[in-house]
Design a protein around this motif. Structure first.
Motif, PDB file in Angstrom:
ATOM      1  N   ASN A 184       0.824  -1.206   0.000  1.00 36.72           N
ATOM      2  CA  ASN A 184       0.000   0.000   0.000  1.00 36.72           C
ATOM      3  C   ASN A 184       0.861   1.259   0.000  1.00 36.72           C
ATOM      4  O   ASN A 184       0.598   2.228  -0.718  1.00 36.72           O
ATOM      5  CB  ASN A 184      -0.914  -0.024   1.229  1.00 36.72           C
ATOM      6  CG  ASN A 184      -2.197   0.737   1.018  1.00 36.72           C
ATOM      7  OD1 ASN A 184      -2.731   0.762  -0.091  1.00 36.72           O
ATOM      8  ND2 ASN A 184      -2.690   1.356   2.057  1.00 36.72           N
ATOM      9  N   ILE A 185       1.917   1.252   0.813  1.00 33.17           N
ATOM     10  CA  ILE A 185       2.803   2.411   0.916  1.00 33.17           C
ATOM     11  C   ILE A 185       3.563   2.618  -0.391  1.00 33.17           C
ATOM     12  O   ILE A 185       3.724   3.750  -0.864  1.00 33.17           O
ATOM     13  CB  ILE A 185       3.800   2.242   2.083  1.00 33.17           C
ATOM     14  CG1 ILE A 185       3.051   2.163   3.424  1.00 33.17           C
ATOM     15  CG2 ILE A 185       4.805   3.378   2.112  1.00 33.17           C
ATOM     16  CD1 ILE A 185       2.188   3.367   3.719  1.00 33.17           C
ATOM     17  N   LEU A 186       4.029   1.547  -1.014  1.00 34.65           N
ATOM     18  CA  LEU A 186       4.767   1.666  -2.269  1.00 34.65           C
ATOM     19  C   LEU A 186       3.873   2.220  -3.369  1.00 34.65           C
ATOM     20  O   LEU A 186       4.305   3.027  -4.188  1.00 34.65           O
ATOM     21  CB  LEU A 186       5.330   0.304  -2.672  1.00 34.65           C
ATOM     22  CG  LEU A 186       6.451  -0.239  -1.777  1.00 34.65           C
ATOM     23  CD1 LEU A 186       6.785  -1.678  -2.145  1.00 34.65           C
ATOM     24  CD2 LEU A 186       7.693   0.634  -1.866  1.00 34.65           C
ATOM     25  N   ARG A 187       2.612   1.805  -3.381  1.00 33.66           N
ATOM     26  CA  ARG A 187       1.673   2.333  -4.363  1.00 33.66           C
ATOM     27  C   ARG A 187       1.420   3.819  -4.103  1.00 33.66           C
ATOM     28  O   ARG A 187       1.433   4.642  -5.020  1.00 33.66           O
ATOM     29  CB  ARG A 187       0.355   1.576  -4.294  1.00 33.66           C
ATOM     30  CG  ARG A 187       0.422   0.157  -4.832  1.00 33.66           C
ATOM     31  CD  ARG A 187      -0.868  -0.585  -4.522  1.00 33.66           C
ATOM     32  NE  ARG A 187      -0.845  -1.950  -5.033  1.00 33.66           N
ATOM     33  CZ  ARG A 187      -1.690  -2.891  -4.640  1.00 33.66           C
ATOM     34  NH1 ARG A 187      -2.626  -2.615  -3.757  1.00 33.66           N
ATOM     35  NH2 ARG A 187      -1.615  -4.105  -5.145  1.00 33.66           N
ATOM     36  N   ALA A 188       1.177   4.158  -2.841  1.00 35.09           N
ATOM     37  CA  ALA A 188       0.821   5.534  -2.506  1.00 35.09           C
ATOM     38  C   ALA A 188       1.989   6.488  -2.619  1.00 35.09           C
ATOM     39  O   ALA A 188       1.804   7.671  -2.905  1.00 35.09           O
ATOM     40  CB  ALA A 188       0.251   5.585  -1.086  1.00 35.09           C
TER      41      ALA A 188
END
Length: 444
Positions: free
Chosen positions: A364-368
């Protein structure tokens, strides 16, 4: 916050119960990395970005290639995690492939450890150990050797920061250093101040200028910070006078930590995936966690798949008691953690131990992190909104909005217990670059 005393636990459902600290350290995102010095420093842990290498000669570029499609992969995390009382600087690097066709296949996530001998800290460590030996040798019997992989032995040390094993920083409010360490602090503060700059220089990473690594694909870099894991204390059940429950599985010698949460014994019947339920419940207490770090600890399994069954095998069947008591009931044995299926280090032949695991929120963090507005909005979420987002990620129902993306549930990383720095011929070397074992759980 110090662990609570078991004697203070209350049987009252209405009375508030304090949280209990476990032996797990959680890695959480802490803002975009913009400083050039931090990007080039191997001692700065990060999510995404380009790697900052420890070895003076950079590793071969194929280290980051997916074993399925052979394409270069993005760096997922880089963690500064030297072993306690080791003269070697140490960092862990994990790469991941986001190509859909490569998901659920072995080799799309790879982990490497980089080592480099730190002359300045080695000299300081040798001096420190000599002082400790001189203090205890004349008057006291030899004490049992402490576990060299236990992080709690060094005040305020974490696997993602320099910690007091190098700079002797003041312990935090949540740590309680052993008494003998306090004496060492008094005699080494001035020495620490004079060597800080030298040690920083010794740990400076090699540059990536004019390197093939500079052209590697990457996510925007985000700082990886750490905090201790705290869980709600379990309330004592209300029982009739004189009756108590004893469970030896949940009562190992783990000092003051809340061991009932980390024993991870599982029922044999898995009709309903209690493994996933326990995972989501545990992670729900700190939904921002991207990494769980517990060197030589017990992993938190994601689902009851083949990886779980190899790490938590079925216990041997107990013999049926031959007695006249027709109604004798033997409680079923539970699945317990057994890492014997993990292959040993191919270089020194030592056993491998669990070191850390990557959590679904990392995806999720890598996407965001690639969308500045989305990242800002994520920080404005309420606790309830963040909890729902994490639940969606755990269940695999969130959308990346892209045809590329990773889909694993958790990645378990096992490292050489001796953290060996050996060449292929078995001789000691000052620098090492070794691949470690990654076990991936993909879904429920």
């Amino acid at each position: 916050m110090p662990p609570i005393d078991e004697d203070e636990w209350s049987d009252s459902d209405e009375e508030a119960v304090s949280e209990v600290e476990t032996s797990v350290l959680l890695g959480t995102p802490d803002g975009v990395v913009t400083a050039a010095a931090d990007l080039a420093d191997a001692a700065v842990s990060r999510i995404g970005g380009l790697p900052a290498f420890l070895p003076s000669s950079e590793p071969p570029f194929p280290s980051s290639q997916c074993k399925i499609c052979s394409r270069p992969m993005e760096l997922l995390v880089q963690m500064w995690c030297p072993f306690e009382n080791s003269p070697m600087d140490r960092a862990l690097y994990v790469w991941g492939c986001a190509v859909p066709e490569c998901q659920a296949k072995e080799g799309c996530i790879r982990a490497w450890r980089g080592l480099r001998y730190n002359d300045a800290y080695a000299a300081k460590l040798e001096k420190k150990l000599a002082k400790q030996k001189a203090k205890t040798a004349p008057v006291t019997p030899e004490k049992p050797k402490t576990n060299p992989f236990a992080l709690g032995g060094v005040p305020n040390s974490t696997p993602f920061g320099l910690g007091t094993q190098i700079f002797e920083e003041t312990p935090s409010a949540t740590s309680s250093p052993p008494a003998q360490e306090e004496d060492d602090h008094e005699t080494s503060d001035s020495e620490s101040d004079s060597t800080s700059e030298e040690l920083l220089t010794a740990m400076a990473t090699s540059t990536l200028e004019e390197s093939v690594w500079r052209s590697a694909p990457s996510y925007p870099p985000v700082y990886l910070s750490t905090c201790s894991e705290y869980l709600p204390a379990q309330k004592k059940p209300k029982l009739p006078p004189g009756v108590q429950i004893v469970d030896s599985v949940d009562d190992p010698d783990k000092n003051s930590k809340d061991v009932s949460w980390i024993s991870e014994a599982y029922e044999n019947s898995l009709d309903v995936d209690q493994v996933f339920e326990r995972f989501t419940k545990r992670v729900g207490f700190e939904g921002e966690q991207c990494v769980r770090y517990e060197l030589e600890g017990i992993p938190l399994p994601y689902s009851s798949d083949s990886v779980f069954k190899s790490l938590f095998p079925l216990p041997p069947a107990l013999p049926v008691p031959v007695t006249k008591a027709a109604f004798t009931v033997t409680p079923p044995a539970k699945r317990a953690y057994d890492p014997s299926s993990i292959p040993p280090c191919p270089v020194c032949k030592s056993r491998r131990i669990f070191e850390c695991q990557l959590m679904p929120n990392l995806i999720n963090i890598l996407r965001a992190s690639g969308d500045g507005e989305e990242d800002r909005n994520r920080k404005k979420l309420t606790d309830e909104e963040r909890r729902k987002l994490v639940e969606q990620e755990l269940k695999g129902s969130s959308s990346s909005g892209s045809g590329r993306g990773m889909e694993w549930g958790t990645c378990l990383i096992f490292s050489c217990s001796k953290d060996c720095a050996l060449a292929d011929d078995g001789k000691s070397v000052r620098e090492a670059w070794r691949e470690e074992v990654v076990l991936i759980q993909w879904g429920v």
